[in-house]
Design a protein around this motif. Sequence first.
Motif, PDB file in Angstrom:
ATOM      1  N   VAL A  91       0.412  -0.707   0.031  1.00  0.00           N
ATOM      2  CA  VAL A  91       0.336  -0.127  -0.301  1.00  0.00           C
ATOM      3  C   VAL A  91       0.762   1.521  -0.015  1.00  0.00           C
ATOM      4  O   VAL A  91       0.582   1.923  -1.101  1.00  0.00           O
ATOM      5  N   HIS A  92       1.985   1.170   0.762  1.00  0.00           N
ATOM      6  CA  HIS A  92       2.757   2.390   1.389  1.00  0.00           C
ATOM      7  C   HIS A  92       3.085   2.684  -0.439  1.00  0.00           C
ATOM      8  O   HIS A  92       3.128   4.268  -0.847  1.00  0.00           O
ATOM      9  N   GLU A  93       4.146   1.632  -1.393  1.00  0.00           N
ATOM     10  CA  GLU A  93       4.486   2.137  -2.273  1.00  0.00           C
ATOM     11  C   GLU A  93       2.994   2.229  -3.698  1.00  0.00           C
ATOM     12  O   GLU A  93       3.476   2.937  -4.509  1.00  0.00           O
TER      13      GLU A  93
ATOM     14  N   VAL B  98       0.310   3.791  -2.764  1.00  0.00           N
ATOM     15  CA  VAL B  98       0.120   5.541  -2.456  1.00  0.00           C
ATOM     16  C   VAL B  98       1.641   6.184  -3.199  1.00  0.00           C
ATOM     17  O   VAL B  98       1.165   7.257  -3.602  1.00  0.00           O
ATOM     18  N   HIS B  99       2.701   5.672  -3.860  1.00  0.00           N
ATOM     19  CA  HIS B  99       3.990   6.732  -4.051  1.00  0.00           C
ATOM     20  C   HIS B  99       3.866   6.943  -5.525  1.00  0.00           C
ATOM     21  O   HIS B  99       4.213   7.846  -5.494  1.00  0.00           O
ATOM     22  N   LEU B 100       2.630   5.780  -6.059  1.00  0.00           N
ATOM     23  CA  LEU B 100       2.601   6.384  -7.785  1.00  0.00           C
ATOM     24  C   LEU B 100       1.755   7.840  -7.441  1.00  0.00           C
ATOM     25  O   LEU B 100       1.830   8.379  -8.455  1.00  0.00           O
TER      26      LEU B 100
ATOM     27  N   ASN C 243       6.259  11.715  -1.954  1.00  0.00           N
ATOM     28  CA  ASN C 243       6.579  11.605  -1.060  1.00  0.00           C
ATOM     29  C   ASN C 243       6.545  11.152   0.584  1.00  0.00           C
ATOM     30  O   ASN C 243       5.359  10.780   0.327  1.00  0.00           O
ATOM     31  N   HIS C 244       6.814  11.248   1.638  1.00  0.00           N
ATOM     32  CA  HIS C 244       6.555  11.439   2.825  1.00  0.00           C
ATOM     33  C   HIS C 244       5.484  12.663   3.437  1.00  0.00           C
ATOM     34  O   HIS C 244       5.439  12.636   4.998  1.00  0.00           O
ATOM     35  N   SER C 245       4.865  12.508   2.869  1.00  0.00           N
ATOM     36  CA  SER C 245       3.901  14.359   3.412  1.00  0.00           C
ATOM     37  C   SER C 245       2.633  14.008   4.103  1.00  0.00           C
ATOM     38  O   SER C 245       2.072  12.810   4.965  1.00  0.00           O
TER      39      SER C 245
END
Length: 209
Positions: free
Chosen positions: A166-168, A170-172, A176-178
Amino acid sequence: MALIIERDGRLIVRAPMRAKDETIHDFVKHKEKWILKKQEDVRAYYPRFVPKEYVNGEGFWYLGNIYKLQLADEKKPLLYLNGNFQLARAALGKASIVFERWYREHAYEVISERVQWYAAKYGYSYKQIKITSARTRWGSCSERGTLSFAWRLVMAPVPVIDYVVVHELVHLQVKNHSKKFWAKVAVIMPDCQQKIEWLEKHGHLLNLK
Ligand SMILES: [Zn+2]
């Protein structure tokens, strides 16, 4: 100067090049009480990683479970999982390679399936999935939409794998990690913090050497 206590309790002292040995020793001596206390805390909190020796009864992680190793006389397949990990004695000389290959294959299978499921459900499109040897990063997402995952991740429980997936994904959308990024992750996985903590505590154990 800085003192760092590693997860296995080892002490690392960072000192400037010009610092005299005596100064360093004095500094460490002065902090001894603190060091011993920290080492005790760390050893109590983090289970210790022991490099694999490929002996009967040794435990190997897969999807969050630990399976015991059993050396088998049959030569083929070299390695398979059947309640225990059965490793052909003939493969003992290259056991770490055989295990890594097994993990890579299963990582690709399991992680692809999880990525496809989440991508379809939440409307993400990616280009391809790669399995890497990364030691410290569980996953990454390239500019072009390639999602990469460390093969070691397949040792973790499925809900933890899902968090990295899920983390990766969402990076699509958010590179960043905002706050925006974490808000999107939380929509899909409200209890992601638990998975992050699991990785924080057990990540160093998911390894062969
Ligand atoms: Zn990230």
